[in-house]
Design a protein around this motif. Structure first.
Motif, PDB file in Angstrom:
ATOM      1  N   ASP A   1      46.090  14.945  69.990  1.00 12.26           N
ATOM      2  CA  ASP A   1      45.849  13.521  70.258  1.00 12.26           C
ATOM      3  C   ASP A   1      45.835  12.692  68.982  1.00 12.26           C
ATOM      4  O   ASP A   1      45.280  11.587  68.960  1.00 12.26           O
ATOM      5  N   LYS A   2      46.434  13.200  67.917  1.00 13.03           N
ATOM      6  CA  LYS A   2      46.579  12.405  66.707  1.00 13.03           C
ATOM      7  C   LYS A   2      47.670  11.358  66.893  1.00 13.03           C
ATOM      8  O   LYS A   2      47.631  10.285  66.298  1.00 13.03           O
ATOM      9  N   ILE A   3      48.665  11.709  67.706  1.00 11.59           N
ATOM     10  CA  ILE A   3      49.677  10.745  68.132  1.00 11.59           C
ATOM     11  C   ILE A   3      49.275  10.278  69.521  1.00 11.59           C
ATOM     12  O   ILE A   3      49.074  11.095  70.426  1.00 11.59           O
ATOM     13  N   LYS A   4      49.139   8.985  69.705  1.00 12.80           N
ATOM     14  CA  LYS A   4      48.700   8.442  70.995  1.00 12.80           C
ATOM     15  C   LYS A   4      49.857   8.152  71.937  1.00 12.80           C
ATOM     16  O   LYS A   4      49.676   8.126  73.159  1.00 12.80           O
ATOM     17  N   PHE A   5      51.031   7.920  71.383  1.00 11.72           N
ATOM     18  CA  PHE A   5      52.224   7.680  72.190  1.00 11.72           C
ATOM     19  C   PHE A   5      53.438   7.927  71.303  1.00 11.72           C
ATOM     20  O   PHE A   5      53.511   7.384  70.188  1.00 11.72           O
ATOM     21  N   PRO A   6      54.418   8.732  71.748  1.00 16.37           N
ATOM     22  CA  PRO A   6      55.508   9.178  70.860  1.00 16.37           C
ATOM     23  C   PRO A   6      56.652   8.176  70.745  1.00 16.37           C
ATOM     24  O   PRO A   6      57.792   8.436  71.171  1.00 16.37           O
ATOM     25  N   LYS A   7      56.389   7.017  70.157  1.00 11.68           N
ATOM     26  CA  LYS A   7      57.404   5.978  70.064  1.00 11.68           C
ATOM     27  C   LYS A   7      58.631   6.435  69.276  1.00 11.68           C
ATOM     28  O   LYS A   7      59.773   6.157  69.678  1.00 11.68           O
ATOM     29  N   GLU A   8      58.418   7.121  68.150  1.00 14.06           N
ATOM     30  CA  GLU A   8      59.555   7.545  67.333  1.00 14.06           C
ATOM     31  C   GLU A   8      60.458   8.504  68.098  1.00 14.06           C
ATOM     32  O   GLU A   8      61.690   8.439  67.995  1.00 14.06           O
ATOM     33  N   PHE A   9      59.870   9.382  68.880  1.00 16.69           N
ATOM     34  CA  PHE A   9      60.628  10.325  69.700  1.00 16.69           C
ATOM     35  C   PHE A   9      61.498   9.570  70.706  1.00 16.69           C
ATOM     36  O   PHE A   9      62.698   9.852  70.862  1.00 16.69           O
ATOM     37  N   LEU A  10      60.915   8.594  71.401  1.00 20.06           N
ATOM     38  CA  LEU A  10      61.657   7.834  72.405  1.00 20.06           C
ATOM     39  C   LEU A  10      62.706   6.928  71.758  1.00 20.06           C
ATOM     40  O   LEU A  10      63.799   6.740  72.313  1.00 20.06           O
ATOM     41  N   GLN A  11      62.392   6.386  70.603  1.00 17.97           N
ATOM     42  CA  GLN A  11      63.372   5.556  69.895  1.00 17.97           C
ATOM     43  C   GLN A  11      64.613   6.365  69.529  1.00 17.97           C
ATOM     44  O   GLN A  11      65.740   5.907  69.720  1.00 17.97           O
ATOM     45  N   GLU A  12      64.407   7.580  69.044  1.00 17.27           N
ATOM     46  CA  GLU A  12      65.538   8.422  68.661  1.00 17.27           C
ATOM     47  C   GLU A  12      66.316   8.882  69.897  1.00 17.27           C
ATOM     48  O   GLU A  12      67.554   8.938  69.869  1.00 17.27           O
ATOM     49  N   ALA A  13      65.602   9.183  70.992  1.00 10.90           N
ATOM     50  CA  ALA A  13      66.286   9.546  72.242  1.00 10.90           C
ATOM     51  C   ALA A  13      67.162   8.396  72.719  1.00 10.90           C
ATOM     52  O   ALA A  13      68.284   8.606  73.203  1.00 10.90           O
ATOM     53  N   GLY A  14      66.661   7.166  72.572  1.00  5.64           N
ATOM     54  CA  GLY A  14      67.451   5.997  72.939  1.00  5.64           C
ATOM     55  C   GLY A  14      68.668   5.835  72.058  1.00  5.64           C
ATOM     56  O   GLY A  14      69.767   5.529  72.540  1.00  5.64           O
ATOM     57  N   ARG A  15      68.496   6.029  70.765  1.00  7.16           N
ATOM     58  CA  ARG A  15      69.631   5.907  69.836  1.00  7.16           C
ATOM     59  C   ARG A  15      70.721   6.922  70.161  1.00  7.16           C
ATOM     60  O   ARG A  15      71.906   6.658  69.956  1.00  7.16           O
ATOM     61  N   ARG A  16      70.305   8.070  70.700  1.00  3.75           N
ATOM     62  CA  ARG A  16      71.269   9.115  71.061  1.00  3.75           C
ATOM     63  C   ARG A  16      71.800   8.956  72.489  1.00  3.75           C
ATOM     64  O   ARG A  16      72.527   9.821  72.971  1.00  3.75           O
ATOM     65  N   ASN A  17      71.405   7.893  73.173  1.00  3.22           N
ATOM     66  CA  ASN A  17      71.873   7.605  74.531  1.00  3.22           C
ATOM     67  C   ASN A  17      71.507   8.732  75.507  1.00  3.22           C
ATOM     68  O   ASN A  17      72.280   9.099  76.390  1.00  3.22           O
ATOM     69  N   LEU A  18      70.268   9.241  75.359  1.00  4.71           N
ATOM     70  CA  LEU A  18      69.802  10.319  76.225  1.00  4.71           C
ATOM     71  C   LEU A  18      68.809   9.836  77.277  1.00  4.71           C
ATOM     72  O   LEU A  18      68.482  10.577  78.202  1.00  4.71           O
TER      73      LEU A  18
ATOM     74  N   ALA B   1      49.869   3.916  79.053  1.00  4.66           N
ATOM     75  CA  ALA B   1      48.946   2.776  78.985  1.00  4.66           C
ATOM     76  C   ALA B   1      48.814   2.319  77.540  1.00  4.66           C
ATOM     77  O   ALA B   1      48.810   1.128  77.239  1.00  4.66           O
ATOM     78  N   GLU B   2      48.716   3.290  76.656  1.00  8.19           N
ATOM     79  CA  GLU B   2      48.730   3.040  75.224  1.00  8.19           C
ATOM     80  C   GLU B   2      50.161   3.246  74.751  1.00  8.19           C
ATOM     81  O   GLU B   2      50.645   4.379  74.695  1.00  8.19           O
ATOM     82  N   GLY B   3      50.878   2.170  74.490  1.00  6.21           N
ATOM     83  CA  GLY B   3      52.230   2.317  73.961  1.00  6.21           C
ATOM     84  C   GLY B   3      53.292   1.532  74.697  1.00  6.21           C
ATOM     85  O   GLY B   3      54.272   1.099  74.093  1.00  6.21           O
ATOM     86  N   ALA B   4      53.144   1.336  76.002  1.00  6.74           N
ATOM     87  CA  ALA B   4      54.170   0.637  76.771  1.00  6.74           C
ATOM     88  C   ALA B   4      54.164  -0.854  76.461  1.00  6.74           C
ATOM     89  O   ALA B   4      53.127  -1.456  76.219  1.00  6.74           O
ATOM     90  N   ASP B   5      55.365  -1.434  76.514  1.00 10.27           N
ATOM     91  CA  ASP B   5      55.506  -2.878  76.308  1.00 10.27           C
ATOM     92  C   ASP B   5      55.444  -3.648  77.624  1.00 10.27           C
ATOM     93  O   ASP B   5      55.143  -4.841  77.631  1.00 10.27           O
ATOM     94  N   TYR B   6      55.763  -2.971  78.714  1.00 11.14           N
ATOM     95  CA  TYR B   6      55.630  -3.609  80.025  1.00 11.14           C
ATOM     96  C   TYR B   6      55.304  -2.558  81.076  1.00 11.14           C
ATOM     97  O   TYR B   6      55.478  -1.354  80.852  1.00 11.14           O
TER      98      TYR B   6
ATOM     99  N   ARG C   1      48.637  16.007  76.228  1.00 11.68           N
ATOM    100  CA  ARG C   1      48.031  14.993  75.370  1.00 11.68           C
ATOM    101  C   ARG C   1      49.103  14.250  74.565  1.00 11.68           C
ATOM    102  O   ARG C   1      50.200  14.739  74.396  1.00 11.68           O
ATOM    103  N   GLY C   2      48.730  13.071  74.089  1.00 12.57           N
ATOM    104  CA  GLY C   2      49.642  12.299  73.252  1.00 12.57           C
ATOM    105  C   GLY C   2      50.520  11.336  74.018  1.00 12.57           C
ATOM    106  O   GLY C   2      51.406  10.710  73.422  1.00 12.57           O
ATOM    107  N   GLY C   3      50.280  11.201  75.328  1.00 10.50           N
ATOM    108  CA  GLY C   3      51.086  10.285  76.129  1.00 10.50           C
ATOM    109  C   GLY C   3      50.415   8.963  76.397  1.00 10.50           C
ATOM    110  O   GLY C   3      50.927   8.155  77.190  1.00 10.50           O
ATOM    111  N   GLY C   4      49.272   8.733  75.764  1.00 13.00           N
ATOM    112  CA  GLY C   4      48.587   7.459  75.926  1.00 13.00           C
ATOM    113  C   GLY C   4      48.103   7.205  77.330  1.00 13.00           C
ATOM    114  O   GLY C   4      48.123   6.069  77.813  1.00 13.00           O
TER     115      GLY C   4
END
Length: 414
Positions: A35-52, A162-167, A207-210
């Motif tokens: 739970d040191k990472i509350k939401f994996p934004k960097e992971f999702l950003q890279e998945a998006g960049r790779r069109n996955l 809940a922790e991390g989403a923009d909408y 854990r880590g999904g906010g």
């Protein structure tokens, strides 16, 4: 595995997901579990960049226009990182975006789907309330019509992101006096004034999904953020049960597979009584059972996916989706159980990752509709098909194929 069910484009996407998984730092997995990472934004950003992200969605909105089989192959690979990675991967890109792609306006798709699938923003689904999740129509969150906007009040619970989403995709009562199917609306709610995360849960696993409880206090939601029609959330909810439950099944396979891989490798190295323990039937039969269950799970996911591609809203698909979610999640928990069992005490420690997988996958039979709810749906659809078949008289009446079938006094039902 199962490449014969995938076309070249789907195999390519699966292999890209596999390569992406290799790039994820070990420390990120450990920090998520701690739970040191509350939401994996960097992971999702890279998945998006790779069109996955959201590969099933149309290309014009950032997806790849792939089938359910292709989507399942991609999310299985993502799931090998850990269940929470596939959960956060799927909640926004598959669940929320699916609702908007199927029921939303082009303006909503441009504003909320395209940037999410690109990895620029994040979303969460808000369905479960403190009073319960399975009773969809019992929602107490309200949205009062104020002309060109709604005023939203209420609470949602166990919200991944809940922790991390923009909408947030929120189901709320907009017509409390109407019959249940016409009482709710589905709203896109931007994070902003009145949207507060009041509590983050300490979870056994995943854990880590906010995951948290969100309180909406006098939130202004413009009318153009209604997904579908006002008071028309039920059709949205119905279609979303496919990606919620079939997607859950696919990702669960990926999260159970590493446990079998780790246990298989362990049994070929661990020695007892002068030989490696994979030579003992008490061990290798459990490995065999786990391998069989994973293959059976894939078969069911891909077959149900084919049904969802062809006739997504048919009763048979609804039954198969529920069967798949129930069978796969329970079978994968058994896969991880077997893996830990053959490893013995060391499997119960954090020297190997199997204990984390065991904790993570306990969620699988609970969320996106508990497996008891799946049984209710299966039974309902099965009996409905049974009576329909009898009325149509399209199959042989097997009840008559008994020696004493014409003994009416012996057939007592009351």
């Amino acid at each position: 595995m199962f490449d014969f069910l995938l076309n070249e484009e789907e195999i390519k996407a699966r292999d890209e997901a596999r390569e992406f998984v290799k790039t994820i730092p070990r420390q990120m997995i450990l920090d998520m579990d701690a739970d040191k990472i509350k939401f994996p934004k960097e992971f999702l950003q890279e998945a998006g960049r790779r069109n996955l992200l959201g590969v099933r969605h149309p290309k014009e909105w950032g997806g790849r226009g792939m089938s359910w089989a292709g989507s399942a192959a991609v999310v299985e690979e993502i799931g090998t990182l850990g269940y929470i990675f596939s959960c956060t991967f799927g909640v926004g890109a598959d669940l929320v975006c699916d609702a908007i792609c199927l029921h939303g306006t082009d303006e909503q798709k441009e504003k909320y789907v395209k940037p999410l699938l690109a990895g620029d923003i994040f979303a969460a689904e808000c369905l479960t309330e403190p009073r319960g999740g399975s009773d969809f129509f019992g929602a107490t969150t309200t949205a009062v019509d104020k002309g060109d906007h709604f005023i939203l009040n209420g609470q949602k619970r166990f919200i991944v992101g809940a922790e991390g989403a923009d909408y947030f995709l929120v189901y709320a009562k907009t017509n409390p006096d109407a019959k249940p199917q016409e009482s709710l609306s589905c709203l896109i709610v931007d994070r902003g004034p009145g949207v507060n995360v009041e509590y983050l849960y300490g979870l056994m696993g995943c854990r880590g999904g906010g995951a948290g409880r969100i309180v909406f206090k006098d939130v202004k939601v413009p009318k153009e953020n209604v997904v579908g029609k006002v008071h028309g959330a039920y059709p949205v909810f119905t279609t979303m049960m496919i990606p919620e439950r079939l997607g859950t099944a696919a990702m669960t396979i990926g999260s159970a597979r590493p446990a079998l891989d780790v246990a298989t490798g362990y049994t070929t190295r661990r020695k007892a009584f002068g030989q490696t323990i994979n030579n003992f039937q008490g061990v290798n039969f459990q490995i065999a059972e786990a391998a069989m269950l994973l293959d059976a799970c894939r078969s069911l996911v891909y077959t149900t996916g084919r049904s969802a591609d062809i006739a997504p809203y048919a009763g048979q698909t609804r039954r198969m989706v529920s069967e798949t979610k129930k069978f796969v999640t329970e079978s994968c928990q058994k896969v991880v159980h077997n893996a830990m069992q053959v490893m013995g005490g060391i499997g119960y420690t954090n020297v190997f990752p199997v204990e984390r997988m065991y904790r993570d996958l306990r969620l699988a039979t609970i969320w996106t509709g508990s497996n008891e709810v799946m049984s209710m749906v299966i039974a309902h659809e099965w009996y409905k098909d049974f009576f329909k078949s009898k009325q149509a008289n399209i199959v042989r009446d097997m009840e008559l194929d008994a020696e004493e079938a014409e003994a009416p006094d012996e057939k007592i039902y009351e």
